[in-house]
Write an enzyme that holds these catalytic residues in place. Structure first.
Site, mmCIF file in Angstrom:
data_model
loop_
_atom_site.group_PDB
_atom_site.id
_atom_site.type_symbol
_atom_site.label_atom_id
_atom_site.label_comp_id
_atom_site.label_asym_id
_atom_site.label_seq_id
_atom_site.Cartn_x
_atom_site.Cartn_y
_atom_site.Cartn_z
ATOM 1 N N CYS A 1 -26.668 -20.080 27.650
ATOM 2 C CA CYS A 1 -26.853 -21.486 28.018
ATOM 3 C C CYS A 1 -27.064 -22.355 26.787
ATOM 4 O O CYS A 1 -27.719 -21.948 25.834
ATOM 5 C CB CYS A 1 -28.073 -21.634 28.918
ATOM 6 S SG CYS A 1 -27.936 -20.689 30.422
ATOM 7 N N TRP B 1 -24.872 -20.071 31.608
ATOM 8 C CA TRP B 1 -24.486 -18.656 31.709
ATOM 9 C C TRP B 1 -25.370 -18.098 32.819
ATOM 10 O O TRP B 1 -26.594 -18.019 32.668
ATOM 11 C CB TRP B 1 -24.765 -17.968 30.378
ATOM 12 C CG TRP B 1 -24.268 -16.566 30.252
ATOM 13 C CD1 TRP B 1 -23.011 -16.166 29.910
ATOM 14 C CD2 TRP B 1 -25.036 -15.358 30.417
ATOM 15 N NE1 TRP B 1 -22.944 -14.796 29.862
ATOM 16 C CE2 TRP B 1 -24.159 -14.275 30.166
ATOM 17 C CE3 TRP B 1 -26.352 -15.079 30.765
ATOM 18 C CZ2 TRP B 1 -24.567 -12.944 30.244
ATOM 19 C CZ3 TRP B 1 -26.763 -13.749 30.844
ATOM 20 C CH2 TRP B 1 -25.871 -12.708 30.581
ATOM 21 N N LYS C 1 -16.958 -3.271 20.134
ATOM 22 C CA LYS C 1 -16.018 -4.374 19.918
ATOM 23 C C LYS C 1 -14.837 -4.293 20.884
ATOM 24 O O LYS C 1 -14.466 -5.271 21.517
ATOM 25 C CB LYS C 1 -15.513 -4.297 18.466
ATOM 26 C CG LYS C 1 -15.306 -5.571 17.793
ATOM 27 C CD LYS C 1 -16.522 -6.218 17.163
ATOM 28 C CE LYS C 1 -17.796 -6.120 17.948
ATOM 29 N NZ LYS C 1 -18.930 -6.767 17.389
ATOM 30 N N GLU D 1 -16.003 -4.999 24.435
ATOM 31 C CA GLU D 1 -16.382 -6.405 24.639
ATOM 32 C C GLU D 1 -15.184 -7.304 24.888
ATOM 33 O O GLU D 1 -15.249 -8.208 25.717
ATOM 34 C CB GLU D 1 -17.121 -6.947 23.400
ATOM 35 C CG GLU D 1 -18.570 -6.561 23.307
ATOM 36 C CD GLU D 1 -19.251 -7.182 22.080
ATOM 37 O OE1 GLU D 1 -20.380 -7.621 22.206
ATOM 38 O OE2 GLU D 1 -18.647 -7.211 20.983
ATOM 39 N N LYS E 1 -22.902 -15.325 23.209
ATOM 40 C CA LYS E 1 -23.117 -15.115 21.777
ATOM 41 C C LYS E 1 -24.603 -14.990 21.468
ATOM 42 O O LYS E 1 -25.009 -14.264 20.585
ATOM 43 C CB LYS E 1 -22.514 -16.307 21.021
ATOM 44 C CG LYS E 1 -22.627 -16.230 19.507
ATOM 45 C CD LYS E 1 -21.630 -15.264 18.947
ATOM 46 C CE LYS E 1 -21.730 -15.066 17.451
ATOM 47 N NZ LYS E 1 -21.283 -13.715 17.073
ATOM 48 N N ARG F 1 -21.020 -19.933 22.366
ATOM 49 C CA ARG F 1 -22.175 -19.124 22.745
ATOM 50 C C ARG F 1 -21.940 -18.349 24.036
ATOM 51 O O ARG F 1 -22.689 -17.427 24.351
ATOM 52 C CB ARG F 1 -23.402 -20.027 22.930
ATOM 53 C CG ARG F 1 -23.810 -20.734 21.655
ATOM 54 C CD ARG F 1 -24.748 -21.869 21.952
ATOM 55 N NE ARG F 1 -26.008 -21.400 22.474
ATOM 56 C CZ ARG F 1 -27.089 -21.166 21.734
ATOM 57 N NH1 ARG F 1 -27.042 -21.357 20.453
ATOM 58 N NH2 ARG F 1 -28.206 -20.756 22.285
ATOM 59 N N GLU G 1 -20.049 0.754 16.841
ATOM 60 C CA GLU G 1 -19.681 -0.654 16.679
ATOM 61 C C GLU G 1 -18.204 -0.870 17.060
ATOM 62 O O GLU G 1 -17.865 -1.845 17.732
ATOM 63 C CB GLU G 1 -19.955 -1.080 15.220
ATOM 64 C CG GLU G 1 -19.566 -2.500 14.863
ATOM 65 C CD GLU G 1 -20.221 -3.582 15.729
ATOM 66 O OE1 GLU G 1 -21.155 -3.293 16.484
ATOM 67 O OE2 GLU G 1 -19.744 -4.732 15.659
ATOM 68 N N HIS H 1 -20.144 18.513 23.502
ATOM 69 C CA HIS H 1 -21.199 18.711 24.500
ATOM 70 C C HIS H 1 -21.056 17.778 25.697
ATOM 71 O O HIS H 1 -22.036 17.486 26.365
ATOM 72 C CB HIS H 1 -22.575 18.539 23.849
ATOM 73 C CG HIS H 1 -22.849 19.523 22.761
ATOM 74 N ND1 HIS H 1 -22.940 20.872 22.984
ATOM 75 C CD2 HIS H 1 -23.004 19.357 21.424
ATOM 76 C CE1 HIS H 1 -23.163 21.503 21.839
ATOM 77 N NE2 HIS H 1 -23.195 20.601 20.873
ATOM 78 N N ASN I 1 -32.709 -24.280 29.691
ATOM 79 C CA ASN I 1 -32.390 -22.933 29.218
ATOM 80 C C ASN I 1 -33.632 -22.071 29.393
ATOM 81 O O ASN I 1 -34.738 -22.554 29.130
ATOM 82 C CB ASN I 1 -32.057 -22.940 27.722
ATOM 83 C CG ASN I 1 -30.697 -23.516 27.435
ATOM 84 O OD1 ASN I 1 -29.967 -23.862 28.349
ATOM 85 N ND2 ASN I 1 -30.364 -23.625 26.157
ATOM 86 N N GLY I 2 -33.449 -20.819 29.772
ATOM 87 C CA GLY I 2 -34.606 -19.936 29.945
ATOM 88 C C GLY I 2 -34.700 -19.485 31.390
ATOM 89 O O GLY I 2 -33.790 -19.729 32.191
HETATM 90 C C1 G6P Z 1 -25.186 -10.335 22.444
HETATM 91 C C2 G6P Z 1 -23.807 -10.440 21.843
HETATM 92 C C3 G6P Z 1 -23.597 -9.303 20.863
HETATM 93 C C4 G6P Z 1 -24.693 -9.335 19.809
HETATM 94 C C5 G6P Z 1 -26.069 -9.230 20.456
HETATM 95 C C6 G6P Z 1 -27.198 -9.422 19.469
HETATM 96 O O1 G6P Z 1 -25.253 -9.243 23.287
HETATM 97 O O2 G6P Z 1 -22.811 -10.401 22.856
HETATM 98 O O3 G6P Z 1 -22.346 -9.457 20.238
HETATM 99 O O4 G6P Z 1 -24.501 -8.308 18.901
HETATM 100 O O5 G6P Z 1 -26.208 -10.245 21.447
HETATM 101 O O6 G6P Z 1 -27.140 -10.726 18.965
HETATM 102 P P1 G6P Z 1 -27.918 -11.198 17.700
HETATM 103 O O7 G6P Z 1 -27.666 -12.671 17.615
HETATM 104 O O8 G6P Z 1 -29.379 -10.891 17.933
HETATM 105 O O9 G6P Z 1 -27.396 -10.465 16.523
#
Ligand code: G6P
Length: 605
Positions: free
Chosen positions: A2, A71, A483, A486, A600, A27, A479, A502, A97-98
């Site tokens: 948000c 969001w 990616k 996502e 984001k 975001r 990672e 395993h 927001n929140g």
């Molecule tokens: C969200 C995003 C991720 C990110 C994570 C941590 O889940 O979708 O891509 O890595 O938050 O975000 P930060 O801003 O704390 O690195």
């Protein structure tokens, strides 16, 4: 997640608000809306893209308004649930927001008073209660203060009134930044959205409220005691970021990694002493030399960077280091040693799970150091010290350049810690040399990326993709999997290569794509076993290896990266995995920069 943007000035507010919302788009959101004061409070909302909102937005004349990107948390993605929410008498509109924890109780109270709620959200209660307080004859400020006494939870809240030419704001756990230029005032949850208008910004702290009008702003506590404003210093690198010649921010940010890593390490490397200088840590060499252990906390990509940091610290400084999933940290009543070092790692500096872990550690008497990208963000300010990673603005939801710089910053710390302990000068120098050469090597790799297109062809249409690595390459595998999952929405599984037999081996059938990260780092021969086990069952191996290496031809698709110091290999081996994710998502026709459901900056726990 948000986002909030508000404006008071002499321009057409609706246009400035839409421009602000577009800056918040990165975001992540699923609906948006604006409200402008022009005789009455005129509200417009839409689900989907900001462009969907702009297409229905009529010409509006007011020069004061607030807006929101939502969001969904409480209530589905509907126009009714989008913010702003307006009181029944049309006199109060809010964006929030929140999350309010006692919203069910408050909604019931409103229903009992005969008020008809028009959304399923927790946020809506704000506007009705504020309106009730105004009807009792209270001033807007008094009304807001009374309502803040009955709500429980987190808020970044902005309120617009039909009868008053002002915006009131309140913060508790969800950021709000005020921007001031000569004759305009701005309010946003994200300094990035204000930056194009003014660099004069002030951050609200938890528990504070602010009043913005055409004369300026004042910040106070709910009972009215004025507090000093807290100027926010943003680095030059936080200029307005645009796409330039790139089709997507993600591709642009992948290509920026050479430059951004340079920003992170330049001026911090000390080659003659084989060490690093990190002034922001605010810790004496003596205190550093007696640290019993290090804990590193983060979510998503930041967690993977933490996992690499953990390995570097143990290897170079020979003290125990542990990485933690931030959202789990507080669940287990962790034992905190005030002499230990704790790192909170976050690109945005706003992630609620990470922030809450920071507060838990501080409550139990220890300091926390931030490893943060966004200067002046909530976690950076809560920690008060640490290392800025200097990636510059990262707009794509899928994080790329922030990951490399988190790893870069943590390797500087591990090196510094190691040199204060057992790491000898010549190894220290090898590491500083390795780090210094990396930006150029990243550039070299990006100029000749290898058979990424073939890897994409092997992955498209797969039921799932397995990512394998060992040692420092194990978090790189995680990672890479994150990616691809996502942005391509393909189920991905990352495993330490040795653990593959395993369980995950059961997934492998003829043609299953398996991405293996295997730099020549001393554990590669063991990774080789896993490759053979996968191949024997028909897997197609996409191998990321170092150039000139003996295993170069073992994969079905072989992607070579320049050779570097074995412990620093994640800084370069991760890049092909980013490119694979990007091109796969692109080929599938997905919105690469704004993948579905993700945000984001995740400001709820
Ligand atoms: C969200 C995003 C991720 C990110 C994570 C941590 O889940 O979708 O891509 O890595 O938050 O975000 P930060 O801003 O704390 O690195």
């Amino acid at each position: 997640m948000c986002g909030i943007f508000g404006y008071i000035g002499d321009k057409n507010a609706s246009q400035v608000l839409v421009q602000g919302l577009l800056r918040l788009e990165y975001r992540g959101y699923d609906s948006s809306g604006i409200v402008v004061r022009n005789g009455s409070l005129q509200t417009f909302k839409e689900i989907g893209k900001i462009s969907d909102l702009t297409s229905i937005l009529p010409k509006m004349e007011g020069s004061i308004g607030i807006s929101h990107t939502r969001w969904a948390t409480h209530g589905g993605v509907t126009k009714e649930n989008a913010h702003p929410h307006t009181s029944e008498d049309g006199k109060v509109a809010i964006v929030h927001n929140g999350i309010l924890q006692n919203s069910n109780k408050l909604r019931k109270r409103l229903t009992r008073k005969g008020i008809k709620l028009s959304s399923e959200t927790d946020s809506e209660v704000f506007c009705h209660f504020i309106s009730i307080e105004l009807q009792k004859g209270k001033t807007p400020m008094e009304a807001l203060a009374s309502v803040l006494r009955i709500v429980r939870g987190t808020w970044g809240l902005c309120v617009l009134f039909k009868d008053y030419d002002m915006i009131l704001c309140a913060r508790n756990g969800s950021p709000l930044i005020i921007g001031r230029s000569s004759d305009e005032m701005f309010i946003s949850s994200d300094p990035h959205a204000i930056r194009e208008h003014t660099s004069e910004m002030f951050a609200l702290d938890d528990g504070q409220i602010a009043r913005l009008d055409r004369e300026g702003f004042e910040i106070m506590l709910p009972e009215g005691t004025p507090v000093e404003s807290n100027p926010l210093e943003l680095d030059e690198e936080w200029g307005v970021s645009d796409l330039g010649d790139y089709p997507h921010f993600m591709l642009k940010e992948i290509h920026e990694q050479s430059q951004s890593l340079k920003h992170c390490i330049t001026g911090r490397l000390r080659h003659s002493s084989g060490s690093a200088n990190l002034g922001g840590l605010e810790i004496t060499p003596q205190a550093l030399s007696t640290i019993p252990h290090v804990r590193l906390i983060g979510c998503g990509t930041a967690l993977h960077a933490a996992q690499i940091g953990q390995l570097l610290i143990e290897k170079w400084a020979r003290i125990p280091a542990v990485s933690h999933v931030a959202s789990e940290f507080n669940m287990n009543d962790p034992v905190i040693n005030s002499k230990a070092m704790h790192f909170a790692i976050s690109q945005s500096g706003e992630t609620a799970d990470t922030l809450s872990a920071v507060k838990e550690i501080q409550r139990k008497g220890a300091d926390v150091h931030g490893v943060i990208n966004v200067v002046g963000s909530t976690i950076a300010r809560q920690c008060g010290k640490g290392v800025y990673i200097h990636s510059g603005p990262e707009q794509s939801v899928a994080s790329t350049k922030a990951f490399t710089n988190m790893v870069g910053a943590l390797s500087l710390f591990a090196l510094k810690l190691g040199r204060g302990r057992s790491l000898n000068l010549s190894e220290g120098k090898r590491i500083t040399k390795g780090l210094k050469e990396l930006p150029k090597k990243i550039e070299t790799y990006l100029a000749d990326q290898g058979p990424i297109a073939e890897a994409v062809d092997a992955i498209i249409g797969a039921k799932n993709v397995l990512f394998l690595g060992r040692g420092v390459s194990s978090p790189v595998a995680s990672e890479g999997a994150l990616k691809l999952m996502e942005i391509a929405y393909i189920p991905c599984l990352a495993y330490p290569a040795g653990e593959m037999k395993h369980g995950p081996i059961a997934l492998i059938e003829e043609g299953s794509p398996v991405v293996v990260i295997a730099p020549n780092d001393g554990v590669q021969d063991r990774t080789l076993n896993a490759i053979h086990e996968c191949k024997a069952r028909g897997a197609r191996i996409i191998l990321i290896h170092e150039e000139g290496d003996s295993i170069a031809e073992i994969g079905d698709i072989n992607i070579s990266v320049p050779k570097t110091h074995p412990m620093l290999s994640p800084l370069i081996t991760v890049i092909p995995t980013q490119l694979i994710a990007y091109h796969t998502a692109l080929k599938l026709g997905n919105d690469v920069d704004r993948p579905r459901n993700l945000a984001k900056s995740v400001t709820v726990e």
